[in-house]
Design a protein around this motif. Structure first.
Motif, short mmCIF file in Angstrom:
data_model
loop_
_atom_site.label_atom_id
_atom_site.label_comp_id
_atom_site.label_asym_id
_atom_site.label_seq_id
_atom_site.Cartn_x
_atom_site.Cartn_y
_atom_site.Cartn_z
N GLY A 14 0.81 -1.20 0.00
CA GLY A 14 0.00 0.00 0.00
C GLY A 14 0.84 1.24 0.00
O GLY A 14 1.91 1.27 0.55
N PRO A 15 0.38 2.31 -0.62
CA PRO A 15 1.12 3.55 -0.64
C PRO A 15 0.99 4.34 0.64
O PRO A 15 1.58 5.39 0.78
CB PRO A 15 0.51 4.30 -1.82
CG PRO A 15 -0.88 3.81 -1.87
CD PRO A 15 -0.83 2.38 -1.41
N GLY A 16 0.26 3.84 1.62
CA GLY A 16 0.06 4.57 2.87
C GLY A 16 -1.20 5.41 2.79
O GLY A 16 -1.92 5.41 1.82
N GLY A 17 -1.49 6.11 3.85
CA GLY A 17 -2.67 6.97 3.87
C GLY A 17 -3.94 6.16 3.91
O GLY A 17 -4.03 5.13 4.54
N GLY A 18 -4.98 6.64 3.19
CA GLY A 18 -6.27 6.01 3.26
C GLY A 18 -6.53 4.94 2.22
O GLY A 18 -7.59 4.36 2.20
N ASP A 19 -5.59 4.69 1.32
CA ASP A 19 -5.79 3.70 0.27
C ASP A 19 -4.67 2.67 0.30
O ASP A 19 -3.56 2.95 0.73
CB ASP A 19 -5.78 4.37 -1.12
CG ASP A 19 -6.95 5.30 -1.32
OD1 ASP A 19 -8.06 4.94 -0.90
OD2 ASP A 19 -6.76 6.37 -1.90
N VAL A 20 -5.00 1.48 -0.21
CA VAL A 20 -4.02 0.40 -0.30
C VAL A 20 -3.92 -0.02 -1.76
O VAL A 20 -4.94 -0.23 -2.43
CB VAL A 20 -4.45 -0.80 0.57
CG1 VAL A 20 -3.51 -1.97 0.36
CG2 VAL A 20 -4.48 -0.41 2.02
N LEU A 21 -2.72 -0.14 -2.24
CA LEU A 21 -2.46 -0.58 -3.61
C LEU A 21 -2.72 -2.07 -3.71
O LEU A 21 -2.17 -2.86 -2.95
CB LEU A 21 -1.00 -0.28 -3.96
CG LEU A 21 -0.53 -0.67 -5.35
CD1 LEU A 21 -1.19 0.21 -6.40
CD2 LEU A 21 0.98 -0.54 -5.43
N VAL A 22 -3.58 -2.48 -4.66
CA VAL A 22 -3.86 -3.90 -4.87
C VAL A 22 -3.42 -4.38 -6.25
O VAL A 22 -3.38 -5.58 -6.51
CB VAL A 22 -5.35 -4.24 -4.63
CG1 VAL A 22 -5.73 -4.00 -3.18
CG2 VAL A 22 -6.26 -3.49 -5.58
N GLY A 23 -3.08 -3.45 -7.14
CA GLY A 23 -2.61 -3.84 -8.45
C GLY A 23 -2.18 -2.64 -9.27
O GLY A 23 -2.49 -1.50 -8.94
#
Length: 191
Positions: A14-23
């Motif tokens: 995840g890039p941090g903050g409120g979102d997570v990288l899934v692809g």
């Protein structure tokens, strides 16, 4: 992400903050709008299930909401169709997009030895006796295992293998990880 006793396979990033990288959208595949996606999650069957909603983040474009129409494995990646990209032309616009989910949608891991990457980023890294090394800047996912990149003041980042023998304690409530490095590990990156 599971903290193993030995190097582990890829984990949720995840890039941090409120979102997570899934692809990450690598390229368009074929003429019908399928996209080759590099998976960045331990749960691709859940994140890329038909009907799942993802956010696409691209450079120089506003975020877009995408709904998974279908997905299937192909050559180490997933081929994904989104309702909003029904053909190759629309799919081309998504090349390079980061596919994200809000951290609020993630269920906490049941196993106490599992963590989401975004939970680790930003934690204070310290030695067993309490000396602060720095801050976990990111979790680097590698083919041989995961590493904690620890940002240190006035020095290059330290890359610490994320295994139980070297990172014996993860205290999310206390905002810290304990690093018990073998002799010389932290000196490998001395300028």
């Amino acid at each position: 992400m599971r903290r193993p006793a030995a190097p582990a396979p890829r984990a949720t990033a995840g890039p941090g903050g409120g979102d997570v990288l899934v692809g990450i959208v690598a390229k368009v595949h074929g003429l019908r709008g399928e996209l080759a996606v590099e998976v960045r999650t331990d749960s691709p069957e859940e994140r890329f299930a038909a009907g799942s909603v993802l956010r696409a983040r691209r450079r120089d474009a506003p975020d877009a909401t995408l709904t998974v129409e279908s997905s299937r494995p192909h050559s180490g990646r997933l081929l994904v169709r989104f309702r909003e990209a029904p053909d190759r032309t629309k799919a081309e616009e998504l090349r390079g997009a980061q596919l994200l989910v809000p951290t609020a949608e993630l269920t906490p891991p049941e196993d106490p030895e599992e963590f989401h990457v975004h939970q680790l980023e930003g934690l204070r890294a310290e030695l067993p006796e309490g000396t602060v090394l720095g801050t976990v800047r990111e979790v680097v996912l590698g083919p041989g295992g995961d590493l904690l990149a620890v940002a240190r003041e006035g020095r290059p980042d330290a890359l610490v293998p994320f295994v139980t023998e070297i990172v014996p304690t993860i205290d999310l409530e206390g905002g810290r990880v304990v690093v018990d490095p073998p002799e010389g590990l932290l000196d490998l990156d001395t300028p």
